[in-house]
Design an enzyme around this catalytic site. Structure first.
Site, PDB file in Angstrom:
ATOM      1  N   ASP A  57       0.921  -1.234   0.098  1.00 51.45           N
ATOM      2  CA  ASP A  57       0.169  -0.088   0.053  1.00 51.45           C
ATOM      3  C   ASP A  57       0.777   1.201  -0.019  1.00 51.45           C
ATOM      4  O   ASP A  57       0.296   2.538  -0.213  1.00 51.45           O
ATOM      5  CB  ASP A  57      -0.983  -0.015   1.188  1.00 51.45           C
ATOM      6  CG  ASP A  57      -0.293   0.003   2.588  1.00 51.45           C
ATOM      7  OD1 ASP A  57       0.807  -0.092   2.801  1.00 51.45           O
ATOM      8  OD2 ASP A  57      -0.985   0.368   3.296  1.00 51.45           O
ATOM      9  N   SER A  58       2.102   0.868  -0.135  1.00 51.85           N
ATOM     10  CA  SER A  58       3.064   2.268  -0.159  1.00 51.85           C
ATOM     11  C   SER A  58       2.639   2.668  -1.571  1.00 51.85           C
ATOM     12  O   SER A  58       3.295   3.902  -1.985  1.00 51.85           O
ATOM     13  CB  SER A  58       4.515   1.869  -0.109  1.00 51.85           C
ATOM     14  OG  SER A  58       4.749   0.499  -0.893  1.00 51.85           O
ATOM     15  N   ASP A  96      -1.173  -6.240  -0.333  1.00 52.62           N
ATOM     16  CA  ASP A  96      -1.443  -5.500   0.865  1.00 52.62           C
ATOM     17  C   ASP A  96      -2.883  -5.094   1.186  1.00 52.62           C
ATOM     18  O   ASP A  96      -3.094  -4.192   0.158  1.00 52.62           O
ATOM     19  CB  ASP A  96      -0.402  -4.368   0.731  1.00 52.62           C
ATOM     20  CG  ASP A  96       0.210  -3.955   2.168  1.00 52.62           C
ATOM     21  OD1 ASP A  96       0.040  -4.689   3.161  1.00 52.62           O
ATOM     22  OD2 ASP A  96       0.978  -3.226   2.144  1.00 52.62           O
ATOM     23  N   LYS A 126      -1.016  -9.425   3.138  1.00 54.72           N
ATOM     24  CA  LYS A 126      -0.368  -8.787   4.067  1.00 54.72           C
ATOM     25  C   LYS A 126      -1.186  -7.924   4.815  1.00 54.72           C
ATOM     26  O   LYS A 126      -2.336  -7.235   4.259  1.00 54.72           O
ATOM     27  CB  LYS A 126       0.780  -8.319   3.665  1.00 54.72           C
ATOM     28  CG  LYS A 126       1.530  -7.604   4.946  1.00 54.72           C
ATOM     29  CD  LYS A 126       2.852  -7.139   4.492  1.00 54.72           C
ATOM     30  CE  LYS A 126       2.902  -5.730   3.917  1.00 54.72           C
ATOM     31  NZ  LYS A 126       2.282  -4.605   4.912  1.00 54.72           N
ATOM     32  N   GLU A 128      -1.501  -5.394   8.656  1.00 56.49           N
ATOM     33  CA  GLU A 128      -0.793  -4.686   9.592  1.00 56.49           C
ATOM     34  C   GLU A 128      -1.139  -4.799  11.202  1.00 56.49           C
ATOM     35  O   GLU A 128      -2.701  -4.848  10.983  1.00 56.49           O
ATOM     36  CB  GLU A 128      -0.343  -3.254   9.373  1.00 56.49           C
ATOM     37  CG  GLU A 128       0.100  -2.782   8.269  1.00 56.49           C
ATOM     38  CD  GLU A 128       0.213  -1.274   7.801  1.00 56.49           C
ATOM     39  OE1 GLU A 128       0.005  -0.545   8.860  1.00 56.49           O
ATOM     40  OE2 GLU A 128       0.752  -1.076   6.875  1.00 56.49           O
ATOM     41  N   GLU A 195       9.180  -3.985  10.462  1.00 52.91           N
ATOM     42  CA  GLU A 195       9.614  -2.614   9.822  1.00 52.91           C
ATOM     43  C   GLU A 195      10.066  -1.793  10.881  1.00 52.91           C
ATOM     44  O   GLU A 195       9.590  -1.618  11.787  1.00 52.91           O
ATOM     45  CB  GLU A 195       8.381  -2.011   9.202  1.00 52.91           C
ATOM     46  CG  GLU A 195       8.837  -0.542   8.451  1.00 52.91           C
ATOM     47  CD  GLU A 195       8.005  -0.293   7.467  1.00 52.91           C
ATOM     48  OE1 GLU A 195       6.778  -0.869   7.156  1.00 52.91           O
ATOM     49  OE2 GLU A 195       7.945   0.896   6.969  1.00 52.91           O
TER      50      GLU A 195
HETATM   51  O1  KIV Z   1       3.447  -1.286   1.633  1.00 58.26           O
HETATM   52  C1  KIV Z   1       4.539  -1.700   1.751  1.00 58.26           C
HETATM   53  O2  KIV Z   1       5.397  -1.299   0.769  1.00 58.26           O
HETATM   54  C2  KIV Z   1       5.093  -2.169   2.891  1.00 58.26           C
HETATM   55  C3  KIV Z   1       6.492  -2.784   3.149  1.00 58.26           C
HETATM   56  C4  KIV Z   1       7.191  -1.390   3.287  1.00 58.26           C
HETATM   57  C5  KIV Z   1       6.556  -3.803   3.854  1.00 58.26           C
HETATM   58  O3  KIV Z   1       4.287  -2.718   3.591  1.00 58.26           O
END
Ligand code: KIV
Length: 289
Positions: A57-58, A96, A126, A128, A195
């Site tokens: 989600d970056s 994510d 994934k 959080e 992280e």
């Molecule tokens: O969103 C992302 O790129 C991440 C990584 C930094 C692990 O969660």
């Protein structure tokens, strides 16, 4: 100047699975992961022999230009995940889960996790958080969907954490992180991203749990490493976290190329003869008579 030979694996590799992750941890072989958000990048990363691609989600920050990861939606994540899955055929693909796609209820979490596999070709998801996400993890894993956890600096909690800052630096915070890692392992996660946590804590946690840890700003003692590809390439110009190793400066390269193009067009150096389609003199004569 790096002496590393460019790895472009030409014959199709065996598909990487969550079992591969487990086996690599057991053998002490580092797991490699990068983020991707589009087809050409996924293709190049997969060709380089990476174990896993995270459609992080970056995306919100490095591609869509938001200040943090909170605004990105399920629809946007799925759109980019589809492009990645068209480009990468061997890496384990992880979608994510964006902010508010799994926090409201375990039912919601399961439904949205399912969309990553059913509608976007992802192999896993994934999310959080630690103990507060155990129910969501159980619900998703219970439906046969592999889940990666994410502890330490969890960017979706940026406002609660008071900014993008390292976590687990006090003894009590470190204990809580270790407990959360155990809880996620018991809930059924196949791995955990760690992280921005102290390297010695990340190494300790990695040794205490049987599932692989993938570090980002967490030192070499993790079972694998992940970076945001735009940071590694020097493509994101706003800031570069301390833990990033920049392998290129693509922002500068792009900027230079675009400026040259503007100059070429303005001075009529582009298009040149070799970029131009011509008509035979006979056809031209016929045309203008
Ligand atoms: O969103 C992302 O790129 C991440 C990584 C930094 C692990 O969660």
């Amino acid at each position: 100047m790096s002496t590393t030979t460019v790895s472009t694996i030409s014959s199709p590799r065996k598909k990487v699975t969550t079992l591969t992750f487990r086996q690599k941890k057991e053998r002490g072989e580092p797991i490699t992961m990068l983020t991707a958000y589009d087809y050409p990048t996924a293709l190049a990363i997969d060709k380089a022999g990476i174990d896993s691609i995270l459609v992080g989600d970056s995306l919100a920050m490095v591609v869509l230009g938001y200040e943090n990861t909170l605004p990105v939606t399920m629809e946007e994540m799925l759109h980019h995940a589809r492009a990645v899955s068209r480009g990468a055929k061997s890496a384990l693909l992880i979608g994510d889960m964006p902010f508010m796609s799994y926090q409201v209820s375990a039912d919601d979490a399961l439904r949205n996790a399912g969309r990553f596999l059913q509608q976007a070709g992802m192999d896993a998801v994934k999310l959080e958080g630690g103990r507060e996400r155990a129910d969501a993890v159980r619900a998703i894993v219970g439906a046969g969907i592999p889940v990666m956890g994410h502890l330490g600096l969890t960017p979706q909690s940026v406002h609660q954490l008071g900014g993008f800052r390292a976590q687990g630096k006090t003894a009590s915070a470190a204990k809580r992180l270790l407990e959360d890692a155990h809880i996620l392992e018991e809930a059924g996660c196949f791995g955990i991203a760690l992280e921005s946590v102290p390297a010695r804590l990340a190494e300790f946690i990695s040794k205490q749990i049987s599932i692989p840890t993938i570090g980002i700003g967490a030192g070499v003692g993790c079972d694998g490493q992940v970076l945001v590809t735009h940071d590694l390439l020097g493509l994101f110009d706003r800031f570069t976290p301390k833990f990033v190793k920049k392998y290129a400066n693509i922002h500068e390269t792009m900027n230079k190329a675009f400026a040259e193009y503007v100059d070429d067009v303005e001075t009529k150096r582009f298009p040149a003869v070799e970029h131009t389609v011509e008509m035979s003199d006979e056809e031209w004569a016929e045309f203008i008579k």
